[in-house]
Design a protein around this motif. Sequence first.
Motif, PDB file in Angstrom:
ATOM      1  N   TRP A 145       0.842  -1.206   0.000  1.00 53.69           N
ATOM      2  CA  TRP A 145       0.000   0.000   0.000  1.00 53.69           C
ATOM      3  C   TRP A 145       0.877   1.257   0.000  1.00 53.69           C
ATOM      4  O   TRP A 145       0.609   2.218  -0.723  1.00 53.69           O
ATOM      5  N   TYR A 146       1.936   1.210   0.786  1.00 50.03           N
ATOM      6  CA  TYR A 146       2.834   2.363   0.881  1.00 50.03           C
ATOM      7  C   TYR A 146       3.589   2.583  -0.426  1.00 50.03           C
ATOM      8  O   TYR A 146       3.711   3.717  -0.916  1.00 50.03           O
ATOM      9  N   LYS A 147       4.085   1.505  -1.021  1.00 46.57           N
ATOM     10  CA  LYS A 147       4.863   1.618  -2.249  1.00 46.57           C
ATOM     11  C   LYS A 147       4.013   2.082  -3.423  1.00 46.57           C
ATOM     12  O   LYS A 147       4.528   2.692  -4.368  1.00 46.57           O
ATOM     13  N   GLN A 148       2.717   1.787  -3.378  1.00 49.42           N
ATOM     14  CA  GLN A 148       1.841   2.157  -4.485  1.00 49.42           C
ATOM     15  C   GLN A 148       1.403   3.618  -4.439  1.00 49.42           C
ATOM     16  O   GLN A 148       0.789   4.116  -5.375  1.00 49.42           O
ATOM     17  N   MET A 149       1.714   4.305  -3.343  1.00 52.21           N
ATOM     18  CA  MET A 149       1.377   5.720  -3.259  1.00 52.21           C
ATOM     19  C   MET A 149       2.188   6.533  -4.258  1.00 52.21           C
ATOM     20  O   MET A 149       3.373   6.261  -4.475  1.00 52.21           O
ATOM     21  N   PRO A 150       1.596   7.541  -4.867  1.00 59.16           N
ATOM     22  CA  PRO A 150       2.375   8.436  -5.733  1.00 59.16           C
ATOM     23  C   PRO A 150       3.389   9.214  -4.915  1.00 59.16           C
ATOM     24  O   PRO A 150       3.262   9.357  -3.697  1.00 59.16           O
ATOM     25  N   ILE A 151       4.392   9.755  -5.581  1.00 58.01           N
ATOM     26  CA  ILE A 151       5.580  10.287  -4.924  1.00 58.01           C
ATOM     27  C   ILE A 151       5.291  11.421  -3.937  1.00 58.01           C
ATOM     28  O   ILE A 151       5.826  11.435  -2.823  1.00 58.01           O
ATOM     29  N   ILE A 152       4.462  12.379  -4.293  1.00 56.48           N
ATOM     30  CA  ILE A 152       4.204  13.510  -3.400  1.00 56.48           C
ATOM     31  C   ILE A 152       3.440  13.057  -2.166  1.00 56.48           C
ATOM     32  O   ILE A 152       3.781  13.437  -1.035  1.00 56.48           O
ATOM     33  N   THR A 153       2.417  12.237  -2.367  1.00 57.09           N
ATOM     34  CA  THR A 153       1.634  11.718  -1.241  1.00 57.09           C
ATOM     35  C   THR A 153       2.518  10.923  -0.298  1.00 57.09           C
ATOM     36  O   THR A 153       2.467  11.103   0.927  1.00 57.09           O
ATOM     37  N   ARG A 154       3.336  10.035  -0.851  1.00 56.34           N
ATOM     38  CA  ARG A 154       4.206   9.197  -0.019  1.00 56.34           C
ATOM     39  C   ARG A 154       5.212  10.039   0.747  1.00 56.34           C
ATOM     40  O   ARG A 154       5.470   9.802   1.937  1.00 56.34           O
ATOM     41  N   SER A 155       5.765  11.029   0.088  1.00 60.71           N
ATOM     42  CA  SER A 155       6.771  11.875   0.744  1.00 60.71           C
ATOM     43  C   SER A 155       6.161  12.703   1.868  1.00 60.71           C
ATOM     44  O   SER A 155       6.732  12.798   2.969  1.00 60.71           O
ATOM     45  N   TYR A 156       4.993  13.304   1.602  1.00 56.88           N
ATOM     46  CA  TYR A 156       4.360  14.147   2.616  1.00 56.88           C
ATOM     47  C   TYR A 156       3.887  13.311   3.803  1.00 56.88           C
ATOM     48  O   TYR A 156       4.096  13.687   4.960  1.00 56.88           O
ATOM     49  N   LEU A 157       3.258  12.170   3.515  1.00 56.16           N
ATOM     50  CA  LEU A 157       2.780  11.316   4.600  1.00 56.16           C
ATOM     51  C   LEU A 157       3.947  10.830   5.453  1.00 56.16           C
ATOM     52  O   LEU A 157       3.866  10.822   6.688  1.00 56.16           O
ATOM     53  N   THR A 158       5.029  10.431   4.819  1.00 54.35           N
ATOM     54  CA  THR A 158       6.204   9.955   5.548  1.00 54.35           C
ATOM     55  C   THR A 158       6.777  11.050   6.430  1.00 54.35           C
ATOM     56  O   THR A 158       7.073  10.832   7.611  1.00 54.35           O
ATOM     57  N   ALA A 159       6.925  12.248   5.876  1.00 56.81           N
ATOM     58  CA  ALA A 159       7.476  13.363   6.642  1.00 56.81           C
ATOM     59  C   ALA A 159       6.585  13.719   7.825  1.00 56.81           C
ATOM     60  O   ALA A 159       7.075  14.005   8.930  1.00 56.81           O
ATOM     61  N   ALA A 160       5.262  13.683   7.611  1.00 53.47           N
ATOM     62  CA  ALA A 160       4.324  14.020   8.686  1.00 53.47           C
ATOM     63  C   ALA A 160       4.374  12.980   9.805  1.00 53.47           C
ATOM     64  O   ALA A 160       4.402  13.335  10.993  1.00 53.47           O
ATOM     65  N   VAL A 161       4.402  11.704   9.442  1.00 51.60           N
ATOM     66  CA  VAL A 161       4.433  10.642  10.453  1.00 51.60           C
ATOM     67  C   VAL A 161       5.755  10.671  11.211  1.00 51.60           C
ATOM     68  O   VAL A 161       5.782  10.592  12.449  1.00 51.60           O
ATOM     69  N   VAL A 162       6.869  10.791  10.493  1.00 53.55           N
ATOM     70  CA  VAL A 162       8.179  10.813  11.141  1.00 53.55           C
ATOM     71  C   VAL A 162       8.295  12.005  12.085  1.00 53.55           C
ATOM     72  O   VAL A 162       8.786  11.876  13.219  1.00 53.55           O
ATOM     73  N   THR A 163       7.828  13.166  11.649  1.00 47.39           N
ATOM     74  CA  THR A 163       7.912  14.373  12.477  1.00 47.39           C
ATOM     75  C   THR A 163       7.057  14.245  13.728  1.00 47.39           C
ATOM     76  O   THR A 163       7.512  14.542  14.849  1.00 47.39           O
ATOM     77  N   THR A 164       5.815  13.780  13.563  1.00 49.12           N
ATOM     78  CA  THR A 164       4.906  13.668  14.700  1.00 49.12           C
ATOM     79  C   THR A 164       5.366  12.592  15.677  1.00 49.12           C
ATOM     80  O   THR A 164       5.331  12.794  16.898  1.00 49.12           O
ATOM     81  N   VAL A 165       5.813  11.451  15.159  1.00 54.28           N
ATOM     82  CA  VAL A 165       6.325  10.381  16.029  1.00 54.28           C
ATOM     83  C   VAL A 165       7.588  10.848  16.737  1.00 54.28           C
ATOM     84  O   VAL A 165       7.774  10.594  17.934  1.00 54.28           O
ATOM     85  N   GLY A 166       8.461  11.556  16.016  1.00 50.40           N
ATOM     86  CA  GLY A 166       9.680  12.067  16.624  1.00 50.40           C
ATOM     87  C   GLY A 166       9.407  13.009  17.773  1.00 50.40           C
ATOM     88  O   GLY A 166      10.091  12.981  18.809  1.00 50.40           O
TER      89      GLY A 166
END
Length: 244
Positions: free
Chosen positions: A8-29
């Motif tokens: 599911w994660y790999k099938q995300m388009p590049i902008i969506t995947r990048s933004y979601l990853t950055a948001a999750v990493v930042t919030t978890v951090g």
Amino acid sequence: MAQVVEEWYKQMPIITRSYLTAAVVTTVGCSLEIISPYHLYLNPMLVVKQYEIWRLITNFLYFRKMDLDFLFHMFFLARYCKLLEENSFRGRTADFFYMLLFGATVLTGIVLIGGMIPYVSQKFANIFFLSSSLSFMMVYVWSRHNPLIHMSFLGLFTFRAAHLPWVLLVFSILVGTSTWVDLLGVIAGHAYYYLEDVYPRMTGRRPLKTPSFIKALFADDNVVVARPGNAQFAAPPVQEPHQD
């Protein structure tokens, strides 16, 4: 289960995947106290006087503490960002990135200008993070591009996608949460929709044409997507759609 999530994660388009990853990493951090929210929030004085330019970006990545509200925003971010990038902006990654850049600029400008207006300055001064506003902007733009899709809210009633932002605002009021940042997302979303979709049809001019240097950053496929005013591109998010 892990493989399903990975696919599911790999099938995300590049902008969506990048933004979601950055948001999750930042919030978890921040939740693990690896990163301090005090180094991320929007502070115009620190941006101008201390040159902490990163705050103009990081305030769009932090979604407060990890709770039900965080999961709610991640769901909407992943779904609507993905739907827009795969459908309305299919083959136009640069245009989609420019939409997010435009939205972030408008939201930041609203907060900065609002902070100088008497009687409401304190209201804007209390806005430190605009991540929720940007995600709500995407909900609004998607709803304007797909106005005729039928949706169901918790199985209680059905409505058309054009009314989705207002249904969510009413729900926020009912559960006692602030709608102020969501309304900012509506303003930014409508500004983009008007300048990108309505104004060009009226005048033949497109004021939000993506700059060539941004287009050069993305290798888009040459895909032409027809988008009539009442086109239906994707299934709605809240529950399964009910077709007429």
